[in-house]
Design a protein around this motif. Structure first.
Motif, short mmCIF file in Angstrom:
data_model
loop_
_atom_site.label_atom_id
_atom_site.label_comp_id
_atom_site.label_asym_id
_atom_site.label_seq_id
_atom_site.Cartn_x
_atom_site.Cartn_y
_atom_site.Cartn_z
N LYS A 1 0.80 -1.22 0.00
CA LYS A 1 0.00 0.00 0.00
C LYS A 1 0.84 1.28 0.00
O LYS A 1 0.29 2.36 -0.09
CB LYS A 1 -0.92 0.00 1.21
N ALA A 2 2.14 1.16 0.11
CA ALA A 2 3.00 2.33 0.27
C ALA A 2 3.13 3.13 -1.02
O ALA A 2 3.31 2.57 -2.09
CB ALA A 2 4.38 1.90 0.75
N SER A 3 3.03 4.44 -0.88
CA SER A 3 3.37 5.34 -1.97
C SER A 3 4.41 6.35 -1.50
O SER A 3 5.05 7.01 -2.31
CB SER A 3 2.14 6.05 -2.51
N VAL A 4 4.59 6.43 -0.19
CA VAL A 4 5.63 7.25 0.42
C VAL A 4 6.25 6.43 1.53
O VAL A 4 5.55 5.78 2.31
CB VAL A 4 5.06 8.57 1.02
N ALA A 5 7.58 6.45 1.60
CA ALA A 5 8.29 5.74 2.67
C ALA A 5 9.30 6.71 3.28
O ALA A 5 9.85 7.56 2.58
CB ALA A 5 9.01 4.51 2.12
N LEU B 1 10.24 9.74 0.85
CA LEU B 1 10.51 9.50 -0.57
C LEU B 1 9.30 8.81 -1.19
O LEU B 1 8.77 7.86 -0.62
CB LEU B 1 11.74 8.60 -0.73
N TRP B 2 8.89 9.26 -2.38
CA TRP B 2 7.81 8.54 -3.06
C TRP B 2 8.40 7.24 -3.60
O TRP B 2 9.58 7.16 -3.93
CB TRP B 2 7.14 9.40 -4.14
N CYS B 3 7.57 6.24 -3.61
CA CYS B 3 8.06 4.92 -3.98
C CYS B 3 6.96 4.15 -4.71
O CYS B 3 5.80 4.54 -4.71
CB CYS B 3 8.52 4.15 -2.75
N PRO C 1 19.31 13.88 -10.28
CA PRO C 1 19.02 15.17 -10.92
C PRO C 1 17.59 15.22 -11.49
O PRO C 1 17.18 14.34 -12.22
CB PRO C 1 20.05 15.24 -12.06
N GLY C 2 16.85 16.26 -11.10
CA GLY C 2 15.48 16.42 -11.56
C GLY C 2 14.47 15.56 -10.83
O GLY C 2 13.29 15.60 -11.12
N GLU C 3 14.93 14.77 -9.88
CA GLU C 3 14.07 13.89 -9.09
C GLU C 3 14.29 14.18 -7.61
O GLU C 3 15.00 15.11 -7.26
CB GLU C 3 14.36 12.41 -9.41
N GLN C 4 13.73 13.36 -6.74
CA GLN C 4 13.89 13.58 -5.30
C GLN C 4 15.33 13.34 -4.87
O GLN C 4 16.08 12.61 -5.52
CB GLN C 4 12.92 12.69 -4.52
N THR C 5 15.70 13.98 -3.77
CA THR C 5 17.05 13.87 -3.24
C THR C 5 17.09 12.81 -2.15
O THR C 5 16.28 12.84 -1.23
CB THR C 5 17.50 15.22 -2.66
N ALA C 6 18.02 11.87 -2.28
CA ALA C 6 18.20 10.82 -1.27
C ALA C 6 19.70 10.57 -1.09
O ALA C 6 20.25 9.60 -1.61
CB ALA C 6 17.49 9.55 -1.71
N PRO C 7 20.39 11.48 -0.38
CA PRO C 7 21.83 11.37 -0.23
C PRO C 7 22.28 10.03 0.34
O PRO C 7 21.77 9.58 1.36
CB PRO C 7 22.19 12.51 0.73
N GLY C 8 23.21 9.38 -0.35
CA GLY C 8 23.81 8.13 0.11
C GLY C 8 23.01 6.87 -0.16
O GLY C 8 23.52 5.77 0.02
N CYS D 1 20.47 9.07 -12.83
CA CYS D 1 19.57 8.98 -11.68
C CYS D 1 19.67 7.55 -11.13
O CYS D 1 20.00 6.61 -11.86
CB CYS D 1 18.12 9.26 -12.10
N ALA D 2 19.43 7.41 -9.85
CA ALA D 2 19.53 6.11 -9.21
C ALA D 2 18.15 5.50 -9.02
O ALA D 2 17.28 6.11 -8.40
CB ALA D 2 20.23 6.23 -7.86
#
Length: 173
Positions: free
Chosen positions: A22-26, A38-40, A53-60, A126-127
């Motif tokens: 059911k997850a759309s955000v974690a 983060l949207w998922c 780049p151009g998407e959400q930031t998730a350092p590391g 992008c990752a």
């Protein structure tokens, strides 16, 4: 962990499976960093997350081996927190060709067709990562007595303070 918290050793309990579906955000935390919303996209018992780049930031996250994932319910309360194995999906692989269009199709407000979005992700490095349950799941328990609020993170965003709007002039009596 709270006194009444339940630690589950199995990697993919029914609660983890249902919350993941059911997850759309974690909320994902890497190492000692803060948990980031983060949207998922849920896919076969795992969560898929794209960042860069151009998407959400998730350092590391793209370089990590493990992360802590917290999923919340409709009313904002924590349902479960679990340790995830992080694996990066690389462009040019069969796995990328399957998963990237799936994630791209779920991307809200995507500029242009999904194929163009997926091509940009590959070109911009992008990752796309898969978060698979791989450790202890923690759920239940009482809420902590102290606040878990964190101070706001620094931001370059500035909001201009304006004078209140007046419809008419107020006279003194």
């Amino acid at each position: 962990m709270g006194e009444d918290a339940v630690v589950t050793e199995t990697h993919n309990t029914p609660l983890v499976e249902e919350a993941t579906k059911k997850a759309s955000v974690a909320w994902v935390a890497v190492a000692d960093g803060p948990a980031l919303a983060l949207w998922c996209v849920s896919y076969q018992g795992a969560l898929l997350v794209v960042s860069g780049p151009g998407e959400q930031t998730a350092p590391g996250l793209a370089e990590a081996d493990q992360a802590q994932v917290t999923l919340r319910g409709d009313h904002g309360g924590r349902i479960i927190t679990w340790t995830a194995q992080v694996s990066r999906v690389r462009p040019g692989t069969e796995e990328w060709d399957t998963l990237a269009p799936l994630v791209g199709a779920k991307r809200l407000n995507a500029p242009g067709p999904t194929a163009d979005l997926v091509a940009r992700w590959a070109a911009d490095d992008c990752a796309l990562v898969r978060l698979t349950p791989a450790g202890e799941a923690v759920h239940g328990g009482r809420l902590p007595a102290e606040s878990l609020a964190e101070p706001p993170r620094p931001t370059p965003a500035v909001r201009e303070v304006r004078k209140p709007f007046r419809l008419h002039r107020v006279r003194g009596h």
